[in-house]
Design an enzyme around this catalytic site. Structure first.
Site, short mmCIF file in Angstrom:
data_model
loop_
_atom_site.label_atom_id
_atom_site.label_comp_id
_atom_site.label_asym_id
_atom_site.label_seq_id
_atom_site.Cartn_x
_atom_site.Cartn_y
_atom_site.Cartn_z
N ASP A 168 0.85 -1.18 0.00
CA ASP A 168 0.00 0.00 0.00
C ASP A 168 0.89 1.24 0.00
O ASP A 168 1.89 1.29 0.72
CB ASP A 168 -0.89 -0.01 1.25
CG ASP A 168 -2.31 0.40 0.95
OD1 ASP A 168 -2.48 1.51 0.42
OD2 ASP A 168 -3.24 -0.37 1.25
N GLU A 209 -6.37 3.90 -6.05
CA GLU A 209 -7.71 4.06 -5.49
C GLU A 209 -8.22 5.45 -5.89
O GLU A 209 -7.59 6.45 -5.57
CB GLU A 209 -7.65 3.95 -3.96
CG GLU A 209 -9.03 3.88 -3.35
CD GLU A 209 -9.08 4.30 -1.89
OE1 GLU A 209 -10.02 3.88 -1.20
OE2 GLU A 209 -8.21 5.07 -1.43
N ASP A 238 -3.27 4.67 -2.33
CA ASP A 238 -4.39 5.20 -1.56
C ASP A 238 -4.85 6.56 -2.11
O ASP A 238 -4.00 7.45 -2.32
CB ASP A 238 -3.91 5.36 -0.11
CG ASP A 238 -5.04 5.58 0.87
OD1 ASP A 238 -5.83 4.65 1.07
OD2 ASP A 238 -5.11 6.68 1.45
N HIS A 251 -11.32 -3.43 2.79
CA HIS A 251 -11.38 -3.13 4.22
C HIS A 251 -12.26 -1.93 4.54
O HIS A 251 -12.42 -1.59 5.71
CB HIS A 251 -9.95 -2.88 4.72
CG HIS A 251 -9.32 -1.70 4.05
ND1 HIS A 251 -8.97 -1.71 2.71
CD2 HIS A 251 -9.02 -0.46 4.50
CE1 HIS A 251 -8.48 -0.53 2.38
NE2 HIS A 251 -8.50 0.25 3.45
N ASP A 252 -12.80 -1.26 3.51
CA ASP A 252 -13.66 -0.09 3.74
C ASP A 252 -15.13 -0.40 3.45
O ASP A 252 -15.98 0.48 3.63
CB ASP A 252 -13.24 1.06 2.81
CG ASP A 252 -11.86 1.60 3.11
OD1 ASP A 252 -11.45 1.56 4.29
OD2 ASP A 252 -11.19 2.06 2.17
C1 NOJ Z 1 -8.69 4.94 1.68
C2 NOJ Z 1 -8.38 3.76 2.55
O1 NOJ Z 1 -8.78 2.59 1.91
C3 NOJ Z 1 -9.10 4.00 3.85
O2 NOJ Z 1 -9.08 2.87 4.69
C4 NOJ Z 1 -8.47 5.19 4.51
O3 NOJ Z 1 -9.20 5.52 5.67
C5 NOJ Z 1 -8.46 6.41 3.58
N1 NOJ Z 1 -8.10 6.09 2.23
C6 NOJ Z 1 -7.48 7.43 4.09
O4 NOJ Z 1 -6.17 6.94 3.94
#
Ligand code: NOJ
Length: 563
Positions: A98, A255, A199, A329-330
């Site tokens: 990451d 992302e 990210d 994970h989100d």
């Molecule tokens: C995206 C990540 O997947 C998430 O878990 C994180 O809280 C935010 N970006 C900030 O880094």
């Protein structure tokens, strides 16, 4: 279309905090991951994307990094990490790390310097602005609630943080900062990693939205709303590609919340030399009420999902590359979200996997998805750990005085902690995740849903995923074939055709419990057919018309004459 290993791979995401704990402190760690590499090999995945394992005060579980070049003590040491990389490579598994460079932790050494004085050499590594009439410079909101600006006493200015106030945003306009980041990337690449998941990478350019303070004061500029995909983002990524990425045989996935397929082409068109693929989020917002936040849920309307995923399939075909995912994970667990996590958990989990894995793009499996892990319903808010969830609860219950019961329902549907409950390995205490007290409680359904159980049952979701991965290896059409949606307006069947030469794949899925009649469109003819995979035992031979059972899905290979 150019062929690449990253187009032909299946990626498995590990969220280390919740994967396996080897030392009994209740927190997953690198030695824990090492103990499960043979399990991953058995599943058949090609690449692991490891969520952040760098030093961090854990305001946002590692997405707030205080040292990019060291390993979080709770997870282990650099030596453990090197062992992990070596053991993965020994098994033919690649490792994608990451890369969190939109922001750092406020405990990063750069920020400690930056906040000291206005003339500190690191001042410009972050985004500082004076207040406007005693208020924040713009009215931007942070993703985790509240203003995106935090006032800092030491210099009497505000710094920008698009996430928590412990995650100050980096200033990518500063070329020295960019060089530091590129050096840090080389540090990991030279150790032999196989790529980066970046990210919120489409948020790194924001200058044009930050009009100069004087322009606000003399009325020349109004507060612009924040937008991702700022005007310099492609320059920055092309520079990163030129200076770093292009020198290694790696994969990259950015992302990118809030991108359209047109923008995605700009990021992933091979001729532009930016990224290999991106994560887009449109299909993740189809169960949210328009104009409201993710917490304000509404039921999914299947034709919306079909239209959306099909749009991405068509628009990136030959013009970029898709990533395919239901989970990370989100996000809440897909079987609870778009499937049925009660009596049809196994059938619907397999059906959802089928729909996704037969599309064009690189599929991502999030830990636990391969055994059909579900959302959790903790009784009290105290059991939740996620900063986004806790901030939202405070805002809605304490500030807006909303009904706590209703707020808990939206947490049950959407909290990120749904994905972060410990991985369920077996039916022993704490699901075999830890010998100590887990940092977050296991889902009580671990006694039925766990890896040991799944490995014992030949019909388990695990073996179904394994088969899907094997099919991808066997049939190039899954990777490179074109895509066509059929039965576009059908409200319960998601069906599509992939085509390559004189071969077709017919993918059919019933998204609901009620039976549904499938009718093959008249213009699809074939000489022979073969059932490649399905989540029920199939007897009948006729596919021109048949009835799909609850959450039934099938994939047929059709041999056709070339038209
Ligand atoms: C995206 C990540 O997947 C998430 O878990 C994180 O809280 C935010 N970006 C900030 O880094």
């Amino acid at each position: 279309m150019n062929k690449h290993w990253w187009k032909e791979s299946v990626v498995y995401q590990i969220y280390p905090r919740s994967f396996v704990d080897s030392d009994g402190d209740g927190i997953g760690d690198i030695q824990g991951i090492l103990s499960k590499l043979d399990y991953l090999k058995d599943l058949g995945i090609d690449v692991v994307w490891l969520s952040p394992v760098y030093t961090s005060p854990n305001d946002d579980n590692g997405y707030d990094i205080s040292d990019y070049q060291d390993i979080m003590a709770e997870f282990g040491t650099m030596q453990d990490w090197e062992q992990l990389l070596a053991e993965m490579h020994k098994r033919g598994i690649r490792l994608v790390m990451d890369l969190v460079v939109n922001h750092t932790s406020d405990e990063h050494a750069w920020f400690a310097e930056s906040r000291k004085s206005k003339d500190n050499p690191y001042r410009d590594y972050y985004i500082w602005r004076p207040g406007l009439d005693g208020k924040a410079p713009t009215d931007w909101r942070a993703s985790f609630g509240g203003s995106a600006w935090e006032y800092d006493e030491a210099t009497g200015e505000y710094f920008l943080h698009m996430f928590s106030k412990k995650q100050p945003d980096l200033n990518w306009e500063n070329s020295a900062l960019r060089q530091e980041i590129y050096n840090m990337m080389r540090f990991w690449l030279d150790k032999g990693i196989d790529g980066f998941r970046m990210d919120v990478i489409n948020m790194i350019s924001k200058k044009e939205f930050l009009a100069p303070y004087e322009d606000f004061m003399n009325g020349k500029a109004e507060n612009n709303g924040y937008e991702p995909n700022g005007e310099r983002v492609h320059d920055f990524l092309q520079e990163m590609n030129r200076e770093v990425l292009s020198h290694y045989d790696i994969m990259t996935v950015g992302e990118c919340p809030g991108v359209t397929p047109e923008q995605a082409q700009l990021y992933t068109d091979e001729d532009r030399h930016e990224l290999n693929m991106i994560f887009q989020f449109e299909h993740m917002s189809l169960d949210k009420q328009k104009g409201l936040r993710k917490w304000d849920v509404k039921p999914l309307y299947l034709p919306d999902l079909k239209a959306n995923l099909s749009k991405w399939q068509k628009q990136l075909h030959n013009k970029g590359w898709n990533s395919l995912y239901w989970n990370n994970h989100d996000q809440p667990r897909i079987v609870s979200r778009f499937g049925n996590d009660r009596e049809y958990r196994v059938e619907s989990a397999k059906m959802l996997a089928t729909v996704l894995h037969m599309m064009q793009g690189t599929p991502y499996i999030y830990q636990g998805e391969e055994i059909g892990m579900t959302n959790v319903r903790y009784k009290t808010i105290e059991e939740y750990k996620d900063i986004e969830t806790l901030n939202m609860y405070k805002e809605r219950v304490f500030e807006q005085k909303r009904d706590p019961g209703e707020v808990m329902e939206s947490i049950y549907a959407k909290s990120r902690d749904n994905a972060r409950t410990p991985m369920q390995w077996d039916n022993s205490r704490h699901a075999g995740f830890t010998a100590g007290e887990p940092w977050i409680q296991v889902n009580p359904n671990y006694t039925d849903i766990n890896v040991a159980q799944a490995l014992k049952e030949p019909d388990s979701i695990f073996y179904y995923y394994k088969k899907l991965i094997e099919l991808r290896r066997q049939y190039e059409i899954i990777i490179y074939g074109s895509y066509e949606l059929i039965l576009e307006n059908h409200e319960s069947i998601f069906a599509y055709i992939r085509t390559m030469g004189n071969q077709k794949l017919l993918v059919i899925a019933n998204f609901y419990q009620a039976e549904a009649v499938f009718t093959l469109p008249k213009d699809i003819s074939f000489i022979s057919k073969e059932l490649l995979i399905g989540n029920y035992h199939v007897e009948e031979e006729e596919i021109k018309q048949f009835t799909l059972r609850s959450y039934e899905s099938r994939v047929y290979k059709l041999d056709c004459t070339v038209q």
